[in-house]
Design a protein around this motif. Sequence first.
Motif, PDB file in Angstrom:
ATOM      1  N   ILE A   1       0.832  -1.198   0.000  1.00 54.47           N
ATOM      2  CA  ILE A   1       0.000   0.000   0.000  1.00 54.47           C
ATOM      3  C   ILE A   1       0.868   1.250   0.000  1.00 54.47           C
ATOM      4  O   ILE A   1       0.629   2.194  -0.751  1.00 54.47           O
ATOM      5  N   ARG A   2       1.908   1.273   0.857  1.00 57.90           N
ATOM      6  CA  ARG A   2       2.814   2.434   0.901  1.00 57.90           C
ATOM      7  C   ARG A   2       3.467   2.679  -0.453  1.00 57.90           C
ATOM      8  O   ARG A   2       3.739   3.811  -0.819  1.00 57.90           O
ATOM      9  N   LYS A   3       3.744   1.615  -1.183  1.00 59.19           N
ATOM     10  CA  LYS A   3       4.399   1.744  -2.477  1.00 59.19           C
ATOM     11  C   LYS A   3       3.412   2.007  -3.617  1.00 59.19           C
ATOM     12  O   LYS A   3       3.794   2.155  -4.757  1.00 59.19           O
ATOM     13  N   GLY A   4       2.114   2.027  -3.282  1.00 56.87           N
ATOM     14  CA  GLY A   4       1.103   2.346  -4.277  1.00 56.87           C
ATOM     15  C   GLY A   4       0.657   1.161  -5.125  1.00 56.87           C
ATOM     16  O   GLY A   4       0.039   1.350  -6.172  1.00 56.87           O
ATOM     17  N   VAL A   5       0.955  -0.053  -4.704  1.00 59.11           N
ATOM     18  CA  VAL A   5       0.537  -1.243  -5.458  1.00 59.11           C
ATOM     19  C   VAL A   5      -0.982  -1.350  -5.396  1.00 59.11           C
ATOM     20  O   VAL A   5      -1.590  -1.135  -4.357  1.00 59.11           O
ATOM     21  N   GLN A   6      -1.568  -1.680  -6.528  1.00 59.55           N
ATOM     22  CA  GLN A   6      -3.011  -1.859  -6.618  1.00 59.55           C
ATOM     23  C   GLN A   6      -3.322  -3.237  -7.182  1.00 59.55           C
ATOM     24  O   GLN A   6      -2.520  -3.811  -7.930  1.00 59.55           O
ATOM     25  N   ALA A   7      -4.492  -3.760  -6.855  1.00 60.45           N
ATOM     26  CA  ALA A   7      -4.897  -5.071  -7.359  1.00 60.45           C
ATOM     27  C   ALA A   7      -4.910  -5.091  -8.886  1.00 60.45           C
ATOM     28  O   ALA A   7      -4.637  -6.124  -9.503  1.00 60.45           O
ATOM     29  N   ALA A   8      -5.167  -3.950  -9.495  1.00 61.36           N
ATOM     30  CA  ALA A   8      -5.198  -3.864 -10.964  1.00 61.36           C
ATOM     31  C   ALA A   8      -3.838  -4.175 -11.597  1.00 61.36           C
ATOM     32  O   ALA A   8      -3.759  -4.480 -12.787  1.00 61.36           O
ATOM     33  N   TYR A   9      -2.771  -4.120 -10.811  1.00 59.52           N
ATOM     34  CA  TYR A   9      -1.434  -4.414 -11.332  1.00 59.52           C
ATOM     35  C   TYR A   9      -1.165  -5.908 -11.456  1.00 59.52           C
ATOM     36  O   TYR A   9      -0.198  -6.325 -12.086  1.00 59.52           O
ATOM     37  N   MET A  10      -1.986  -6.733 -10.802  1.00 57.15           N
ATOM     38  CA  MET A  10      -1.716  -8.168 -10.746  1.00 57.15           C
ATOM     39  C   MET A  10      -1.632  -8.834 -12.119  1.00 57.15           C
ATOM     40  O   MET A  10      -0.750  -9.655 -12.343  1.00 57.15           O
TER      41      MET A  10
END
Length: 123
Positions: free
Chosen positions: A11-20
């Motif tokens: 979350i801190r790094k801005g990862v989103q489920a859409a990146y999977m």
Amino acid sequence: EKLEDLSPMHIRKGVQAAYMPQMGAVLFAVLQQGLAAEFTPQCKDAWGWVWTWLSKSMALTLAGAGQHSSLVIMSWDMALDNTNEEELGGMVFDTLIRTAPNFKSIFSRPRQVMAMKFIDMIS
């Protein structure tokens, strides 16, 4: 459990489920290149199952962690504003030793060093 542990960092790094899906494509390209002929249809299916499970689990975990992360970050920042890092880390160390005295034997470094390590770890 490991996914839940990793969620705050993601979350801190801005990862989103859409990146999977993109990460999955990268993983499969690397596996295909690295394994060459050994990346059989059975191997690809096995990795596909693992990736599907992992990406769905990560999406659920990110959603759950996202709901709480802003409050956790805000309250930790407030604690750091109200108490200096060394004192707050010392409180963590002292409370840990008081509630689990057998843990003291696993710490070979001085209290002040461990106090700062706890602050870094929690932050």
